[in-house]
Design an enzyme around this catalytic site. Structure first.
Site, PDB file in Angstrom:
ATOM      1  N   HIS A  53       0.828  -1.177   0.015  1.00 15.39           N
ATOM      2  CA  HIS A  53       0.140   0.098   0.062  1.00 15.39           C
ATOM      3  C   HIS A  53       0.846   1.398  -0.036  1.00 15.39           C
ATOM      4  CE1 HIS A  53      -0.133   1.472   4.278  1.00 15.39           C
ATOM      5  NE2 HIS A  53       0.183   0.192   4.614  1.00 15.39           N
ATOM      6  N   GLU A  97      -5.244   1.787   2.144  1.00 18.08           N
ATOM      7  CA  GLU A  97      -5.213   0.555   3.213  1.00 18.08           C
ATOM      8  C   GLU A  97      -5.433   1.131   4.322  1.00 18.08           C
ATOM      9  OE1 GLU A  97      -3.065  -2.123   5.901  1.00 18.08           O
ATOM     10  OE2 GLU A  97      -2.845   0.232   5.621  1.00 18.08           O
TER      11      GLU A  97
END
Length: 346
Positions: free
Chosen positions: A66, A209
């Site tokens: 992420h 995320e």
């Protein structure tokens, strides 16, 4: 070790939903490394390295890395020019006092300082000094006064403004969670060089995320991998005041083979496979579990018909602060196990 890349990744602003600067940096860095690259509607960068072994239906392996860091979005601008914020990601307000920040606008970045609203120390009551303000009570002062409203708008992102540091074997920076994974996603593919990989390898540099694995969910549904590798940081609480059983990892003892958190339980056979490979390749590692928290590997595991998944993580001290710290030896071990696994998988 490509320290310059890690420094550039960490110092580039990119909070959930505002990852475009990080994505642009990665796009330039990965030129020539993949056979296909695209940006999905959520903003995740999906990169594919085709299988070189000739299999008709090669195994699909997905690395999920992420791009976003915890930060803030401007929610209100007072008539005096003070900025009020909403967090995107989890902050401990005890770490937010007297911080320098960067306010990122469409017309350029502005320096600012973050402090809680209220009186200064000399005129604060003793009992009030013991109270920790809530995150929403902190304000940003750009020094521009009323003119701030002409430059800043609701929705602009705010990030911590601190430099990347090297301290012995340690790297210290904001946003090591999770620019460490972005670094690993790039350097692992570089490490393959001209290897004739049997598997089809996908590296997804995912968005959002920190607010619920959002980009990973859409990316994993798109790719539908056979195996998902959640690449992330984890806790390294090998510091004073923490019981041994709560340390999660100890720095300098290798990468973390992540077995469980509250978002997923790793595939048992895959954990054993990485365990055996790390021992065979003499790559130091430690098994890790978290009582709370989640990571993108869970999204791969649960996408469409499901996938086998495991986490490859790097222990990080002082996580979700501007003093996040990783050990370069653990980072190297994480890179080495990914290269070793991708070379032989398929």
């Amino acid at each position: 070790m490509n320290t310059d890349l890690l420094k550039r990744l960490c110092e580039t602003p990119g909070v959930p939903g505002h990852e475009e600067r990080v994505r642009d940096l990665i796009l330039k860095e990965i030129e020539g490394l993949f056979d296909h690259v695209e940006t999905d509607p959520m903003g995740s960068l999906l990169c594919r390295r085709d299988a070189r072994g000739g299999a008709k239906t090669p195994l699909k392996i997905m690395l999920l890395c992420h791009m976003d860091e915890i930060g803030f979005l401007v929610s209100h601008i007072s008539k005096e020019g003070f900025l009020y914020l909403q967090p995107v990601g989890g902050f401990d307000p005890r770490t937010l006092f007297a911080r320098r920040v960067l306010v990122c606008t469409d017309d350029g970045d502005l320096k600012g300082v973050m402090n809680p609203a209220g009186p200064g120390v000399h005129i604060t009551k003793l009992e009030d000094r013991k109270k920790v303000p809530e995150v929403h009570e902190f304000i940003v002062d750009t020094g521009l006064g009323e003119a701030a409203a002409e430059k800043v708008k609701v929705g602009d992102m705010v990030v911590m403004d601190e430099p990347f540091l090297e301290m012995g074997n340690k790297f210290v920076s904001k946003a090591l969670d999770n620019r460490v994974a972005c670094w690993l996603g790039i350097e692992a593919i570089r490490g393959l060089a001209e290897t004739a990989n049997e598997a089809e390898i996908h590296v997804a540099f995912t968005c959002q995320e920190e607010v619920g694995l959002r980009g990973a969910r859409t990316a994993a549904f798109r790719i539908q991998p056979d195996i998902g590798l959640g690449i992330d940081t984890t806790l390294a609480c090998d510091t004073p005041g923490v019981p041994e059983q709560d340390r999660t990892t100890e720095q300098g003892k290798g990468f973390g083979l992540h077995v469980r958190d509250t978002s997923f339980i790793a595939d048992k056979a895959l954990v054993a496979e990485f365990d055996a490979l790390a021992r065979a390749e003499n790559i130091p590692f430690q098994r890790t579990m978290l009582r709370a928290g989640g990571q993108d590997g869970a999204a791969a595991q649960q996408a469409a018909a499901g996938a086998r998944a495991v986490g490859i993580v790097v222990g990080t001290r002082y996580i979700h602060t501007v003093t996040e710290m990783v050990d370069s030896r653990d980072l190297q071990a994480a890179r080495d196990i990914l290269v070793a696994y991708l070379r032989q998988a398929g």
